[in-house]
Design a protein around this motif. Structure first.
Motif, PDB file in Angstrom:
ATOM      1  N   GLN A  46       0.883  -1.112  -0.245  1.00  0.00           N
ATOM      2  CA  GLN A  46       0.094   0.041   0.011  1.00  0.00           C
ATOM      3  C   GLN A  46       0.845   1.343   0.140  1.00  0.00           C
ATOM      4  O   GLN A  46       0.512   2.303  -0.528  1.00  0.00           O
ATOM      5  CB  GLN A  46      -1.013  -0.040   1.047  1.00  0.00           C
ATOM      6  N   GLU A  47       1.842   1.163   0.760  1.00  0.00           N
ATOM      7  CA  GLU A  47       2.867   2.388   0.744  1.00  0.00           C
ATOM      8  C   GLU A  47       3.595   2.539  -0.722  1.00  0.00           C
ATOM      9  O   GLU A  47       3.576   3.693  -1.238  1.00  0.00           O
ATOM     10  CB  GLU A  47       3.866   2.139   1.925  1.00  0.00           C
ATOM     11  N   ASP A  50       1.012   3.985  -2.958  1.00  0.00           N
ATOM     12  CA  ASP A  50       0.770   5.534  -2.495  1.00  0.00           C
ATOM     13  C   ASP A  50       1.974   6.244  -3.167  1.00  0.00           C
ATOM     14  O   ASP A  50       1.572   7.416  -3.726  1.00  0.00           O
ATOM     15  CB  ASP A  50       0.508   5.799  -0.934  1.00  0.00           C
ATOM     16  N   ARG A  53       2.082   6.708  -6.941  1.00  0.00           N
ATOM     17  CA  ARG A  53       1.155   7.826  -7.534  1.00  0.00           C
ATOM     18  C   ARG A  53       1.636   8.984  -7.281  1.00  0.00           C
ATOM     19  O   ARG A  53       1.227  10.003  -8.161  1.00  0.00           O
ATOM     20  CB  ARG A  53      -0.359   7.798  -6.536  1.00  0.00           C
TER      21      ARG A  53
END
Length: 141
Positions: A46-47, A50, A53
């Motif tokens: 998830q990191e 993120d 992005r």
């Protein structure tokens, strides 16, 4: 054994997935973001998603990004440079770059922001700081 500091950025060779290495201290002339991924694989993925992005914003702000994980083979591909730290040497060296040096809890990860001169300017404990890092880079531009 401690890593040598080069302008405040630890001078330590980290293996990359394709077999090459990266040394964070080589980026002392740029803004440098070093993300230490959480130990939990889902949280680490998830990191990375993120920060991926935000990859264009890092580039726009003349910032380089290195994500460090204890086992990069278990993580998906990312738009950021992904380096391996299986023995936690880099984790210990970056903890020593804090003033005063401290032992950080490795489980949740951390983010370090170094300025163009190589000095540590900000550090965040834990995960979920992508937007804050980008905002900080924008203020410093």
């Amino acid at each position: 054994m401690s890593a040598k500091l080069n302008y405040g950025i630890p001078d330590i060779e980290l293996p990359l997935p394709e077999g090459a290495t990266v040394n964070p201290s080589d980026f002392a002339g740029h803004e440098l973001v070093v993300l230490f991924c959480p130990l939990d694989r889902v949280a680490a993925a998830q990191e990375l998603a993120d920060y991926s992005r935000h990859a264009d914003q890092f580039s726009y702000n003349d910032a380089w990004m290195i994500a460090v994980c204890d086992d990069i083979k278990t993580l998906p591909a990312s738009r950021v440079t992904l380096a391996d730290d299986p023995d936690l040497r880099a984790w210990k060296a970056f903890g020593e770059s804090l003033d005063p040096p401290e032992q950080l809890p490795r489980k949740e990860g951390a983010v370090f922001l170094f300025g163009r001169g190589g000095c540590l300017t900000r550090a965040w404990r834990g995960k979920g700081h992508g937007n804050e890092v980008v905002s900080e880079l924008g203020r410093r531009r």
